[in-house]
Design an enzyme around this catalytic site. Structure first.
Site, PDB file in Angstrom:
ATOM      1  N   ASP A  75       0.853  -1.369   0.067  1.00  0.00           N
ATOM      2  CA  ASP A  75       0.090  -0.185  -0.086  1.00  0.00           C
ATOM      3  C   ASP A  75       0.823   1.203  -0.137  1.00  0.00           C
ATOM      4  OD1 ASP A  75       0.998   0.322   2.415  1.00  0.00           O
ATOM      5  OD2 ASP A  75      -1.104   0.306   3.478  1.00  0.00           O
ATOM      6  N   ASP A  79       5.151  -0.897   7.446  1.00  0.00           N
ATOM      7  CA  ASP A  79       4.144  -1.570   8.523  1.00  0.00           C
ATOM      8  C   ASP A  79       5.024  -2.315   9.488  1.00  0.00           C
ATOM      9  OD1 ASP A  79       4.542  -3.662   6.776  1.00  0.00           O
ATOM     10  OD2 ASP A  79       3.078  -2.956   5.507  1.00  0.00           O
ATOM     11  N   ASP A 250       7.014  11.431  24.100  1.00  0.00           N
ATOM     12  CA  ASP A 250       6.742  12.528  23.268  1.00  0.00           C
ATOM     13  C   ASP A 250       6.503  14.054  23.810  1.00  0.00           C
ATOM     14  OD1 ASP A 250       6.567  13.384  20.061  1.00  0.00           O
ATOM     15  OD2 ASP A 250       4.317  13.899  21.009  1.00  0.00           O
ATOM     16  N   GLU A 315      11.640  13.293  25.512  1.00  0.00           N
ATOM     17  CA  GLU A 315      11.815  14.182  24.305  1.00  0.00           C
ATOM     18  C   GLU A 315      11.500  15.343  24.813  1.00  0.00           C
ATOM     19  OE1 GLU A 315      10.580  15.614  20.157  1.00  0.00           O
ATOM     20  OE2 GLU A 315       9.038  15.446  21.546  1.00  0.00           O
TER      21      GLU A 315
HETATM   22  C1  NOJ Z   1       7.552  15.480  18.545  1.00  0.00           C
HETATM   23  C2  NOJ Z   1       7.667  14.427  17.479  1.00  0.00           C
HETATM   24  O1  NOJ Z   1       9.029  14.017  17.395  1.00  0.00           O
HETATM   25  C3  NOJ Z   1       7.219  15.108  16.240  1.00  0.00           C
HETATM   26  O2  NOJ Z   1       7.187  14.406  15.097  1.00  0.00           O
HETATM   27  C4  NOJ Z   1       5.790  15.563  16.564  1.00  0.00           C
HETATM   28  O3  NOJ Z   1       5.136  16.529  15.363  1.00  0.00           O
HETATM   29  C5  NOJ Z   1       5.609  16.483  17.703  1.00  0.00           C
HETATM   30  N1  NOJ Z   1       6.114  15.904  18.917  1.00  0.00           N
HETATM   31  C6  NOJ Z   1       3.980  16.433  18.383  1.00  0.00           C
HETATM   32  O4  NOJ Z   1       3.822  15.191  18.635  1.00  0.00           O
END
Ligand code: NOJ
Ligand code: MG
Length: 596
Positions: A75, A79, A250, A315
């Site tokens: 597709d 995945d 994140d 992060e």
């Molecule tokens: C950090 C992520 O690495 C990025 O790709 C994303 O757009 C933002 N956080 C929002 O989740």
């Protein structure tokens, strides 16, 4: 770069090295005299009592952007089964862990960072059964699997948000940040969105604004509501029980907002590429509020209860080390590995400059005071370092040099898929090609993040072996010449260099967890010691197009004590006899002190 501390530096290096040697010498002696009754110093027995280091302290991590790694069903979108089919490749590369960015059900506005169900797999990436198989096959090869946890915001299509927006009285109303307009009808404050321009969207039906630091389709959860925390922690349990080895958290520095929603200070600089008065802001009231750390401590405790071997990787792009240090928790009971992005941030982001790298690494070492860190040069949000550092003429050599640094600093290295073959950032050519919404909004000043997310280049076939369908992003023209297949057979390829480096690192205690000390102050040559109790290594990185020499005298060792363990240019392995190490332009060399 300003160089104000040059003179005292050399003396300091020597002093640090002398101190290190004096610590190591008696230990080495005790180790070699097998017949003598072992006399253990207090430090030594303390060491003996230490448990084996956590797996993530020794791991080489490999980031996979699942959309772009391997498509198995034609597709055009990668995945989970595709990843499973490439585990053998990863095992051969030598990585210990993968981090897979989001594969959960999602409208894909931010390509998975807008989650509409935390406990399932998006059909385009596969099924939960595929996930289970991926875990099983990875673990069989001793590869750990870290997954993304998008805890700051959900998709606007998540049932939580749908309920929340349905009425002001809904029990989930308070799960998000809702506010009335100001009396003049305008948004509650001046906060801007990372993806621009503003961080508030009015919901016509209920007449209130909701807050989103990212796209409007990514409403922010209200972490002041204990139900939110409880429900989100359940997600952690769900994936740990399914075999995940940890989480990359994140945007974790955006979890909390000022309860009074005060305006952020506006900076003089305009957002790059804008002319309409969109100013940058100091994110004083919506980033890194102290409450974030309380959640991190509770999340760590929760994680430890469910699986104490699991890892939390945070992060948080923060401007200063002192802010990043808080993520470790007041008693080292927070995030295990707050991402150290200082090599991705200016000035190291764009300058292949020995003084810059030396000062970034020294600042890290100083702030960390022995704690563990990460090193990372590329990811799915930043242009690839291959072209950030490349000079156009020596790119492969410079890529080998960057890899040598990444894999020999004191910390866990994070590779980004494709960097091991030197994939280049391939930006869209026209605005119509752009898939990342931020690229459409700020074209052409900011072309978005598609450039670093192009399909993995496996072979020289038209779609580079990524898919038999139409790839979701075009395969870069460079794939024809630059791909895994072509590099497999070339002993001098970047891919084979990464393999050698990772293998060397795996068997070198000095590189795994030895101390770090800078060596010399040549503005063109970044060199450092790594020393464990049993091994001493020197890494020398010539960051210039000129020949350089590294004096190996001092510190009690002479050049003849060293042998070349690895070099990025053809050179004889073996003992050095000429008193100093001569480096060719952009050469990277790893030396091991022999017999010591
Ligand atoms: C950090 C992520 O690495 C990025 O790709 C994303 O757009 C933002 N956080 C929002 O989740
Ligand atoms: Mg938030």
């Amino acid at each position: 770069m300003k160089q104000t501390t040059r003179a005292p530096r050399a003396a300091l290096d020597l002093l640090v090295f002398a101190l290190l040697l004096s610590t190591f010498a008696p230990l080495r002696a005790a180790q070699t005299s097998r017949t003598a009754r072992p006399t253990r110093s207090r430090a030594d027995s303390r060491r003996g009592a230490e448990p084996a280091p956590a797996w993530w302290k020794r791991a080489v991590f490999y980031e996979i952007y699942p959309r772009s790694f391997q498509d198995s069903d034609g597709d055009g979108v990668g995945d989970l089964d595709g990843i499973t089919s490439r585990l053998e490749y990863l095992a051969r590369l030598g990585v210990d862990a993968v981090w897979i960015t989001p594969f959960y059900p999602s409208p894909q506005v931010d390509f998975g960072y807008d989650v509409s169900d935390y406990e399932a797999v998006d059909p385009q990436f596969g099924t939960l059964a595929d996930f289970d198989r991926l875990i099983k096959e990875a673990h069989r090869r001793k590869i750990k699997v870290v997954i993304d946890f998008v805890l700051n915001h959900t998709s606007d299509q998540h049932p939580f948000f749908k309920e929340s927006r349905s009425s002001r009285e809904n029990p989930k109303r308070d799960w998000y940040i809702w506010r009335d307009p100001r009396p003049d009808g305008s948004r509650p404050n001046n906060w801007s969105s990372s993806f621009g321009p503003v961080a508030w969207t009015l919901d016509e039906q209920t007449g209130q604004f909701y807050y989103h630091y990212f796209y409007p389709q990514q409403p922010e959860l209200n972490w002041r509501n204990p139900e939110v925390e409880r429900r989100m922690f359940e997600t952690v349990r769900f994936w740990l029980r399914r075999g995940a080895d940890g989480f990359r958290l994140d945007a974790v520095n955006y979890l909390f907002e000022d309860p009074r929603l005060r305006d952020n200070p506006v900076l003089p600089e305009l957002r790059p590429g804008t002319t309409t008065g969109e100013h940058l802001q100091e994110k004083k009231y919506n980033r890194d509020l102290p409450e974030v750390q309380d959640v991190m401590v509770r999340l760590r405790a929760f994680n430890d209860r469910v699986n104490p071997a699991s890892v939390l990787i945070g992060e948080a792009y923060v401007p200063k080390w002192e802010e990043l240090m808080r993520y470790y928790g007041p008693a080292d009971n927070g995030v295990h590995l707050p991402f150290n992005f200082f090599l991705i941030m200016e000035p190291a982001r764009t300058h292949l400059d020995a003084n810059v790298f030396r000062s970034v690494v020294e600042a890290s070492e100083k702030a960390l005071r022995g704690r563990w860190t990460t090193y990372v040069l590329s990811n799915h949000d930043n242009p690839r370092h291959y072209d950030r550092y490349g000079d156009g003429a020596h790119n492969d050599l410079i890529a080998k040099l960057a890899a040598t640094m990444l894999l020999t600093l004191r910390g866990s290295p994070f590779l980004y898929y494709g960097e091991e073959i030197g994939m280049v950032t391939t930006e869209p050519k026209t605005i119509d090609e752009v898939r990342d919404p931020v690229g459409r909004r700020y074209w052409p000043a900011n072309k978005g993040r598609d450039g670093e997310r192009t399909p993995m280049q496996w072979d020289a076939s038209p779609n580079a072996g990524f898919t038999r369908g139409t790839p979701w992003l075009p395969v870069p023209p460079s794939a024809r010449a630059k791909n895994v297949g072509a590099q497999e057979d070339d002993p001098n390829s970047l891919l084979n260099f990464y393999r050698q480096l990772i293998a060397l690192r795996r068997r070198a205690p000095a590189l795994l967890d030895g101390e770090y000390a800078s060596l010399g102050e040549d503005p063109k040559l970044f060199a450092y010691w790594r020393k464990s109790r049993t091994q001493t290594m020197v890494v020398a990185l010539n960051m210039s197009g000129e020949a350089r020499t590294l004096n190996l005298g001092g510190g009690g060792l002479s050049a003849s004590d060293f042998r070349v363990a690895l070099s990025s240019r053809p050179r004889k392995r073996g003992q050095l006899t000429d008193g100093e190490l001569a480096l060719a332009p952009f050469e990277a060399v790893i030396l091991e002190a022999s017999g010591r």
